[in-house]
Design an enzyme around this catalytic site. Structure first.
Site, mmCIF file in Angstrom:
data_model
loop_
_atom_site.group_PDB
_atom_site.id
_atom_site.type_symbol
_atom_site.label_atom_id
_atom_site.label_comp_id
_atom_site.label_asym_id
_atom_site.label_seq_id
_atom_site.Cartn_x
_atom_site.Cartn_y
_atom_site.Cartn_z
ATOM 1 N N SER A 92 0.842 -1.203 0.000
ATOM 2 C CA SER A 92 0.000 0.000 0.000
ATOM 3 C C SER A 92 0.876 1.252 0.000
ATOM 4 O O SER A 92 2.022 1.183 -0.469
ATOM 5 C CB SER A 92 -0.939 -0.036 1.213
ATOM 6 O OG SER A 92 -1.929 0.951 1.094
ATOM 7 N N ASN A 93 0.372 2.357 0.508
ATOM 8 C CA ASN A 93 1.151 3.603 0.568
ATOM 9 C C ASN A 93 0.746 4.378 1.821
ATOM 10 O O ASN A 93 -0.101 3.923 2.586
ATOM 11 C CB ASN A 93 0.943 4.417 -0.712
ATOM 12 C CG ASN A 93 -0.525 4.646 -0.974
ATOM 13 O OD1 ASN A 93 -1.217 5.288 -0.199
ATOM 14 N ND2 ASN A 93 -1.034 4.071 -2.063
#
Ligand code: CTP
Length: 224
Positions: free
Chosen positions: A26-27
């Site tokens: 993810s981020n």
């Protein structure tokens, strides 16, 4: 002229791309900016729909919210919702890649090194830019260098009307920060620099630009 309300679709938060039942890629997006834009747009009386990746935030009152996980789920939700909207503010941090394979069983630490093959996710905004019709498209860009140039290039590549471009570095990240410094760039390259604004302040300035463009481009045409 009486200003009509806009039907605004907003995306927010990160996407999560699963590796196995316990892990994902993810981020750092927290979704706070997108949720704030939705809150401010609703306050102005617009009809607001929010498509959100996984966050711990509560949806603003009166806003329809659709929760998604992956980039593909976000694409599906946005493509369904866009039909009933005339503006998209694409604030979500969509993962550009996802693991080619989902491991159904938890990956055990049996090796010293482990490779995961990634494949490209669709560019949701670019796809919508090709079938824009009478819609206003607003994108976001986070760049480590050449913020203005990079932002304008993305605006053109994705056929957008506006883009918010911010710098990210080792020392400063717009993700999860209370204050934002960024450019709001228009098609012709005209830009507004906003420095150290809180997310509510920035959201209001962005919505001023969105409303201004909307009324110039579309309402003036309808009024003829
Ligand atoms: N975006 C999207 N789908 C993707 C990637 C990005 O819709 N798969 C959207 C983002 O929500 C944002 C805009 O495109 O509004 C720009 O995203 P950004 O990550 O800055 O740029 P990319 O096009 O992914 O290019 P790069 O990562 O190479 O800078």
């Amino acid at each position: 002229m009486k200003k009509s309300k806009i039907k605004i679709l907003i995306s927010a938060g990160p996407t999560r791309e699963a590796i196995d039942p316990v892990r994902f890629i993810s981020n750092y997006s927290t979704g706070t900016f997108g949720f704030e834009i939705a809150r401010q747009a609703k306050r102005r009386g617009h009809q607001v729909t929010l498509v959100s990746g996984v966050t711990c935030l509560k949806g603003p009152v009166g806003v329809k919210i659709r929760k998604v996980g992956t980039a593909l789920e976000m694409q599906k939700a946005i493509c369904e919702e866009i039909k009933d909207n005339n503006c998209l503010i694409m604030n979500a941090a969509v993962c550009d890649y996802r693991p080619l394979k989902f491991f159904k069983r938890k990956i055990k630490k049996s090796k010293k090194a482990f490779n995961i093959k990634l494949i490209e996710n669709p560019d949701i905004l670019k796809g919508l830019g090709r079938f824009k019709e009478n819609r206003l498209l607003v994108g976001f860009a986070v760049e480590t260098e050449n913020v203005l140039k990079g932002g304008l290039a993305k605006l053109k590549e994705k056929n957008l009307d506006l883009i918010v471009a911010a710098k990210i570095s080792k020392f400063h990240s717009p993700f999860g920060s209370a204050k934002i410094s960024a450019y709001i760039i228009e098609k012709q390259g005209k830009y507004q620099k906003i420095t150290n604004a809180t997310k509510p302040e920035f959201s209001r300035k962005l919505l001023d630009r969105v409303e201004g463009l909307w009324y110039t481009i579309f309402q003036s045409k309808q009024g003829r």
